[in-house]
Design an enzyme around this catalytic site. Structure first.
Site, PDB file in Angstrom:
ATOM      1  CB  CYS A  93      -0.911   0.011   1.224  1.00  0.00           C
ATOM      2  SG  CYS A  93      -0.004   0.045   2.797  1.00  0.00           S
ATOM      3  CB  CYS A  96       4.263  -0.389   2.024  1.00  0.00           C
ATOM      4  SG  CYS A  96       3.195  -1.573   2.862  1.00  0.00           S
ATOM      5  CG  ASP A 503       9.695  23.269 -35.464  1.00  0.00           C
ATOM      6  OD1 ASP A 503       9.701  24.404 -35.942  1.00  0.00           O
ATOM      7  OD2 ASP A 503      10.646  22.478 -35.569  1.00  0.00           O
ATOM      8  CG  ASP A 692      13.236  18.880 -34.577  1.00  0.00           C
ATOM      9  OD1 ASP A 692      13.424  19.405 -33.455  1.00  0.00           O
ATOM     10  OD2 ASP A 692      13.810  19.253 -35.607  1.00  0.00           O
ATOM     11  CG  ASP A 696      11.909  22.554 -31.662  1.00  0.00           C
ATOM     12  OD1 ASP A 696      12.260  23.623 -32.169  1.00  0.00           O
ATOM     13  OD2 ASP A 696      11.521  21.579 -32.319  1.00  0.00           O
TER      14      ASP A 696
END
Length: 795
Positions: A93, A96, A503, A692, A696
């Protein structure tokens, strides 16, 4: 066991383990040292069993083996910080996960520890000069958790061991539940006093005996987890469950031993065994569903072969561990096996599946001399490959690193849910105590049943699973389609975007130019123009030059005899004819021509000599096949589109007009691109940037969420949230729809978890929900959340 056979010998290894690890696992079997080849002293079984229910005492020395460490650790600095991705066993959980993080972060040399509860992944940033992984694993083992490298934790043998143990506990609980229900049934169908007291007591004793394995064996994981949390001052998900089991058993035992005492009126062995069975059944199904949720990522990240066939100097082959391969080795790859490293195909024709690495959904055909990439599959017959890159140098390793980071990240909604779950557990304990006290005043025989039902029914497991289960299912589904998710949190941002900025070059268009036509002055010779252009272009590595050279060789194989090639960066090429006169290929300015020499708005490469213009080669950008359809699909989804390019206005508007983009911003410098994105955001738009991934970076980082298209993008440095490896623009649309579906599923899961507690808690407090029904409801709520998330894998 599996058998790996060389030409002269066969070696037996445990299934799913490397030879090195297998040797280290075997007790009293010395393993060769990775550095000297000498026999190492025997080591204890590092994959050994728990010795006691709460402490792991394995010898984790193999975690410090530099060869083994390469598979799960990468250095952030040559002589300093390192980052490891490991699997934590024993977690059930979110509490834990908090316990593991708390233990590790207080150890010397640990700089950061982050655990994802749904995948059990640990990202550990540590200083090798101050501590060792084996020391950290041993310290964590003292709290009952185990650290394992991912490939061993996910191995077939390890999975089978966990599954068998869970099934065995489930079988014991189910078998004992049926027996106890058989003994309890007469009390439900007869009138009070109809069964003689001695028979009633005999049935109680029989139920008590049969309940013992349920409490002391089948319920072991609940008690172990609760005790771990309590030792560290925490209240975990299993704490109220364990209290409910223990209290029910103790009170029922008191009624069995002393029928005339205050608890003697009723026993709850049937409810006890029933809700333990339901809880174990729910946890088992949840474990299987979680494996399916994260299994797509696991399968993709663990596809490299453990053992390879390396060619020996005499031409034969030997079976060696993947970690023993070196650059320059020649390996034989069998049909259906993954390539162990990036390399060159040495012989024959190979059919290769590169779906994970390039997004290409169809097998590609490769000839001898072409390159293969690690992690792709050989679909044909056996082929030989010379290894050029291994390990962290391969693109596959970069993909694995990104996926590991994504699988260990906790999204904002998941963190918020965990923060709510922690204090809610304290509220659960208080509510159970208050309910028990209140009912004790009314009917003390009902007080226990009500308190236990409240403890169990309000456990917030479904709340903690709601977000990570959905996002991991979507990440796995996208990974199978060649889209890598760097941050799970990006799903939330992407689902809310209302503007996409593209772009141009390399995004809506291919990152290469195509020849449209050749323009010649009156009386010029086309073959002569191609002969001169090809002879000039073959001396350059510029993409346009390479394209011109290919076109020239296809049309005019006999190139002009030129010498003295010189290249001016960004301008063009110059060479000399045999008579000493120059000839140039390049821009209009470089060739001494006016900008409109070609008479076209499209980009062109010109050819000239001392006498003047010879030819112009007009180029065009080729659109991606799905660019028009993708922009139309975004418009249908209500998303506005922009084209943001540094190219000329005419070229940008031509592309925008063809694909149907709403707005165009051309001639933008990198600084202006950043300003434009900021301006859109200032208008209240949620912006996704698609580039790309090569130039960028700042713009991708500035946008609310971002995509990098194309398998040429440097994955490790990419600033994008999503990486579309095949370069298909339509994958941006598919990812957007997947993100919206993911957020819908997360909201559905959170709404269900909240509604379940709103309805169930009052019923439990009012005494209308017995403990066995509370256990069934708790298990069903978690399964519903997981099942709802699994739908995303088929979206």
């Amino acid at each position: 066991m599996t058998y790996v056979n060389g030409p002269k010998h066969g070696v037996e290894y445990p299934h799913g383990m490397t030879p090195a690890a297998s040797a280290l696992v075997a007790r009293h079997v010395p393993a060769p040292s990775p550095s000297t080849g000498e026999e190492a002293p025997p080591r204890a079984d590092w994959l050994g069993t728990h010795r006691g229910s709460l402490t792991v005492t394995d010898d984790f020395a193999i975690l410090d083996d530099p060869v083994e460490q390469e598979t799960f650790t990468h250095r952030l600095a040559p002589e300093g910080e390192a980052e490891s991705v490991l699997v934590v066993q024993g977690m059930y959980c979110a509490a834990c996960a908090d316990t593991v993080e708390s233990v590790l972060q207080h150890l010397p040399g640990v700089q950061r520890a982050q655990v994802h509860a749904a995948t059990r992944r640990l990202t550990l940033r540590w200083d090798p000069t101050r501590t060792r992984l084996s020391s950290l694993a041993r310290a964590l083992g003292d709290t009952g958790y185990r650290l394992l490298p991912m490939q061993h934790a996910l191995s077939v043998s390890e999975r089978l061991r966990e599954t068998r143990q869970a099934l065995w506990r489930l079988f014991v609980a189910g078998f004992c539940m049926m027996q106890v229900m058989m003994y309890a049934w007469p009390a439900y169908v007869t009138a009070p006093g109809e069964i003689p007291p001695d028979i009633t007591q005999l049935l109680r004793w029989a139920s008590w005996v049969i309940s013992l394995p349920v409490v002391f064996f089948a319920s072991g994981p609940f008690f172990a987890s609760a005790w771990r949390d309590l030792k560290h001052g925490r209240v975990g998900m299993d704490t109220p469950v364990s209290i409910g089991i223990l209290v029910t058993f103790l009170v029922s035992s008191a009624a069995t031993f002393d029928p005339a005492g205050p608890w003697g009126a009723e026993v709850w062995f049937d409810s006890l065994t029933m809700f333990v069975f339901f809880l174990l059944g729910g946890r088992y199904l949840e474990h299987k569903a979680r494996d399916r949720t994260a299994g797509a990522l696991d399968g993709l990240m663990n596809r490299l072969p453990e053992v390879c066939e390396r060619q020996k100097p005499d031409g034969g082959y030997e079976s060696v561990s993947l970690r023993r391969l070196r650059v320059g080795d020649t390996v034989r790859v069998q049909a259906g096996q993954a390539f162990a490293g990036d390399g060159e195909l040495l012989d024959g024709l190979a059919m290769v599946d590169e779906a994970l690495l390039t997004g290409e959904s169809h097998p590609v055909s490769l000839q001898a001399g072409q390159g293969v990439v690690a992690g792709s599959f050989n679909l044909g017959g056996p082929v030989r490959v010379r290894i050029d890159r291994l390990g962290a140098d391969t693109r596959f390793a970069q993909i694995v690193q990104l996926m590991e980071r994504a699988s260990t990240e906790r999204p904002r909604l998941a963190v918020l849910a965990d923060r709510v779950a922690a204090p809610f557990l304290v509220f659960v304990l208080l509510a159970a105590a208050v309910a028990g006290f209140y009912w004790w005043q009314i009917d003390h025989t009902q007080a226990l049943a009500v308190a236990v039902a409240v403890l169990i029914v309000t456990c917030p497991c479904a709340l903690s699973l709601a977000t990570p289960a959905a996002m991991l299912a979507s990440a796995g589904a996208l990974a199978r389609r060649g889209v890598l998710v760097r941050r799970l949190q990006a799903f939330e941002a992407l689902a809310g975007i209302d503007a996409v900025v593209f772009d141009k070059t390399g995004t809506l268009t291919h990152d290469r130019l195509a020849l449209q036509k050749v323009i010649l002055p009156e009386g010029a010779s086309l073959p002569e123009a191609w002969a001169l252009a090809g002879a000039l272009a073959e001396g350059s590595l510029h993409p346009v030059s390479r394209m011109i050279a290919r076109e020239a060789m296809a049309r005019q194989p006999d190139l002009a005899p030129l010498a003295g090639h010189t290249e001016r960066a960004g301008q063009g090429m110059q060479a000399l004819r045999p008579d000493g006169s120059w000839v140039r290929l390049g821009s209009a300015e470089y060739c001494g021509l006016p900008p409109s020499a070609a008479g076209e708005p499209l980009p062109a490469v010109h050819l000239s000599d001392a006498r003047g213009w010879i030819a112009s080669f007009v180029l065009q950008e080729s659109l991606r096949d799905d660019a028009v359809a993708a922009v139309a699909a975004l418009r249908a989804l209500g998303v506005r589109t922009w084209l943001l390019s540094g190219d000329r206005e005419a070229a940008a508007r031509q592309v925008a007009q063809v694909v149907g983009v709403d707005h165009v911003i051309a001639g933008a410098s990198p600084e202006q691109k950043l300003a434009e994105i900021a301006a859109l955001q200032a208008r209240g738009l949620k912006v996704a940037m698609v580039g790309d991934g090569l130039n960028d970076g700042p713009v991708l980082a500035r946008a609310d969420t971002s995509f990098a298209l194309g398998h040429a993008a440097p994955l490790a440095q990419s600033q994008s949230d999503f990486i579309v490896q095949g370069g298909q623009v339509m994958d941006v649309v598919n990812t957007l729809t997947q993100a919206r579906a993911t957020l819908r599923t997360v909201r559905q899961n959170l709404a269900w978890a909240a509604a379940y507690n709103v309805v169930s808690v009052p019923l439990a407090l009012a005494g209308y929900m017995p403990p066995w029904l509370a256990g069934l409801g708790m298990a069903a709520s978690s399964l519903l959340v997981i099942g709802n998330a699994l739908r995303l894998a088929r979206h």
